[in-house]
Write a protein that holds these residues in place. Structure first.
Motif, PDB file in Angstrom:
ATOM      1  N   LEU A   1      35.857  19.995   1.495  1.00 15.13           N
ATOM      2  CA  LEU A   1      37.267  20.259   1.770  1.00 15.13           C
ATOM      3  C   LEU A   1      37.633  20.037   3.226  1.00 15.13           C
ATOM      4  O   LEU A   1      38.736  19.568   3.534  1.00 15.13           O
TER       5      LEU A   1
ATOM      6  N   LEU B   1      44.106  12.908  -2.965  1.00 18.59           N
ATOM      7  CA  LEU B   1      43.618  14.097  -3.658  1.00 18.59           C
ATOM      8  C   LEU B   1      43.198  13.765  -5.092  1.00 18.59           C
ATOM      9  O   LEU B   1      42.209  14.299  -5.599  1.00 18.59           O
TER      10      LEU B   1
ATOM     11  N   PHE C   1      41.541  16.507  -7.579  1.00 21.65           N
ATOM     12  CA  PHE C   1      42.495  17.608  -7.393  1.00 21.65           C
ATOM     13  C   PHE C   1      43.645  17.476  -8.391  1.00 21.65           C
ATOM     14  O   PHE C   1      44.142  16.371  -8.636  1.00 21.65           O
ATOM     15  N   THR C   2      44.069  18.593  -8.930  1.00 22.59           N
ATOM     16  CA  THR C   2      45.260  18.631  -9.773  1.00 22.59           C
ATOM     17  C   THR C   2      46.456  18.982  -8.897  1.00 22.59           C
ATOM     18  O   THR C   2      46.445  20.013  -8.216  1.00 22.59           O
TER      19      THR C   2
ATOM     20  N   GLY D   1      47.157  20.732  -3.890  1.00 24.24           N
ATOM     21  CA  GLY D   1      46.178  20.207  -4.827  1.00 24.24           C
ATOM     22  C   GLY D   1      45.133  21.273  -5.104  1.00 24.24           C
ATOM     23  O   GLY D   1      44.680  21.953  -4.182  1.00 24.24           O
ATOM     24  N   VAL D   2      44.761  21.418  -6.379  1.00 23.09           N
ATOM     25  CA  VAL D   2      43.792  22.448  -6.778  1.00 23.09           C
ATOM     26  C   VAL D   2      42.591  21.777  -7.433  1.00 23.09           C
ATOM     27  O   VAL D   2      42.749  20.897  -8.295  1.00 23.09           O
ATOM     28  N   ARG D   3      41.406  22.204  -7.017  1.00 19.12           N
ATOM     29  CA  ARG D   3      40.158  21.723  -7.618  1.00 19.12           C
ATOM     30  C   ARG D   3      39.242  22.922  -7.797  1.00 19.12           C
ATOM     31  O   ARG D   3      38.784  23.506  -6.817  1.00 19.12           O
TER      32      ARG D   3
ATOM     33  N   GLU E   1      41.907  25.186  -3.174  1.00 16.96           N
ATOM     34  CA  GLU E   1      43.142  24.421  -3.063  1.00 16.96           C
ATOM     35  C   GLU E   1      43.313  23.888  -1.654  1.00 16.96           C
ATOM     36  O   GLU E   1      42.786  24.443  -0.683  1.00 16.96           O
TER      37      GLU E   1
ATOM     38  N   HIS F   1      43.011  24.646   3.803  1.00 13.53           N
ATOM     39  CA  HIS F   1      42.286  24.726   2.551  1.00 13.53           C
ATOM     40  C   HIS F   1      41.589  26.063   2.442  1.00 13.53           C
ATOM     41  O   HIS F   1      41.366  26.754   3.442  1.00 13.53           O
TER      42      HIS F   1
END
Length: 484
Positions: A402, A437, A442-443, A455-457, A461, A477
């Motif tokens: 990250l 991302l 990443f979503t 973005g979330v993984r 995030e 992050h």
């Protein structure tokens, strides 16, 4: 302006209304064109217009604003007189933002906008006829104040007063609307009368202004003249002068290249740099080009493909005759977007201080399109730069910690800022961030747009905060739920 001290807010409130009105008048007479200042002479240029001006200070990517009087290389320059006067004003009124050499704006929701507010406040406190700011590299800004005698000075304008008072009051937190109106009246030699709805003042030409104030906050401003309500004049926006390099690549193609850029930077800097560091190669030392091999001394002979050569002054980009896939795909994309001149064997670059950025953008995009493992820039005997794609599979694919992703996003935003036209800046930065991302799983979450990209993984995030003008401010992050 929540980021500022009460001392500064109390001091500037009486000046904001007329300062905004004056800024509108100032912008109405400015031509289009780049803004620059000669600090040695105190002469600023806006396009073909010359103005006497002072350097107020500079805003940096780390969200700090430094006053000109604090810059050691500016000591004794006539261009810092205004900033010295501001320091005196700050000392007399115990205002920390005017007396500290460096003002930290990092706690502001939008540090870049806070810096622009500080520049406007400074011009108001000085009674200046105009304030300018321009990019001096990446996301940094330089701020100027001018009191040039050839510039117009606003009077109480029925068509401008409503917007000026409303804007000034809206900028200030708390109940300071009356201070804005009274300050405006005092500046123009008028009298503001308390009425049941708020404050009222008379302008020349039988015009009357009613500022409605409830609980100290302004709710409306109405202006009436002899013929009835006065419609506000359209605002005069500051002239936007994109660098010639920022208008050279067609918008559609540029957006596509921007999407590749962060991933290319990841490969060209992070992954390749880490591999070379493990081998013991000294950072910053270029390899030697040897027909398909980039030689890093005796440590590493990397298989590579030539992308092109940049030659400065007047500035050209020469595509390699090696029809490598990354180059072929990029030139094909240029043709699809109607940019045949960029697909030509030899490309004449625009006259710009950052014309080399175009060459770098093309090279980095080719690296990503060709799925190469890195990018190397090698000096040529003619004083140019040869760009080669490192295709050697001994260089690992980029990792995705990250902290590295965060730094790549910021570095990419800093680079693209110089090449991005103002009108598409948000769209460009958004595309760059989300594409990068997505490449690392990443979503995206869109609830914070346009000021926040998330973005979330897994449990983590990444948040990328943008300014009001689409510029990336900062990135953070951490675990979900821990980022304020």
């Amino acid at each position: 302006m929540d980021a500022f001290s009460d001392a500064l807010l109390d001091l500037c409130a009486p000046h904001l209304g007329w300062a905004i009105e004056q800024f509108d008048v100032f912008c109405s007479v400015l031509p289009e064109g780049a803004v620059r200042i000669d600090a040695g002479t105190g002469v600023a240029r806006v396009g073909d217009l010359e103005l006497r001006a002072d350097l107020l200070g500079t805003y940096a990517e780390d969200a700090t604003f430094q006053w000109a009087w604090a810059k050691q290389d500016m000591t004794g320059s006539p261009a810092i007189a205004a900033s010295l006067r501001l320091r005196e004003i700050g000392e007399l009124n115990s205002v920390p933002e005017l007396t500290r050499a460096m003002v930290d704006l990092g706690h502001s929701p939008d540090p870049r906008l806070s810096a622009q507010h500080l520049g406007l406040v400074a011009a108001g406190l000085l009674g200046a006829r105009g304030e300018l700011h321009y990019s001096h590299g990446g996301r940094s800004l330089t701020f100027l104040a001018t009191d040039d005698s050839d510039l117009p000075v606003t009077g109480p304008d029925p068509a401008r007063v409503a917007r000026a008072l409303r804007t000034g009051a809206d900028m200030l937190p708390g109940a300071r609307a009356a201070e804005v109106v009274n300050g405006y009246a005092t500046h123009h030699g008028l009298a503001a009368r308390p009425v049941a709805a708020g404050l009222e003042l008379d302008l020349p030409g039988d015009h009357r202004v009613l500022a409605r104030i409830e609980d100290g906050r302004m709710t409306d401003v109405a202006v009436r003249g002899p013929d009835g309500p006065v419609d506000p004049a359209p605002p005069s926006p500051p002239p936007i002068a994109d660098d010639p390099a920022a208008t050279f690549i067609p918008a559609g193609l540029f957006a596509e290249l921007a999407r590749h850029h962060a991933s290319a930077l990841d490969r060209g800097s992070a992954a390749l740099g880490d591999h070379l560091a493990e081998l013991g190669w000294e950072p910053g030392v270029p390899p030697v080009w040897d027909d398909g091999v980039a030689r890093y001394g005796d440590l590493f002979a990397a298989r590579a493909r030539e992308i092109g050569v940049y030659l400065p002054g007047p500035g050209t980009w020469q595509w390699s005759e090696d029809d490598w896939d990354g180059v072929a795909r990029l030139r094909s994309a240029a043709r699809e977007h109607g940019a045949d001149r960029l697909a030509a064997d030899r490309v004449a670059l625009p006259d710009s201080e950052v014309q080399i950025y175009i060459a770098i953008l093309l090279a980095r995009s080719a690296v990503h399109l060709g799925r190469a493992r890195g990018l190397a820039r090698i000096p040529t005997a003619e004083g140019g730069q040869r760009y080669v794609a490192i295709t050697d599979t001994r260089v690992p694919e980029p990792a995705s910690p990250l902290d590295v992703i965060r730094e790549v996003v910021l570095s990419s935003a800093h680079f693209l800022q110089e090449l991005t036209p103002h009108r598409v800046r948000y769209a460009t930065m958004r595309a760059m961030v989300l594409q990068y991302l997505d490449a690392y799983g990443f979503t995206p979450y869109h609830w914070g747009e346009p000021r926040l990209l998330v973005g979330v993984r897994g449990l983590h995030e990444l948040r990328v905060a943008l300014s009001h003008d689409g510029t990336v401010n900062h990135a953070t992050h951490g675990l979900q739920g821990t980022l304020a």
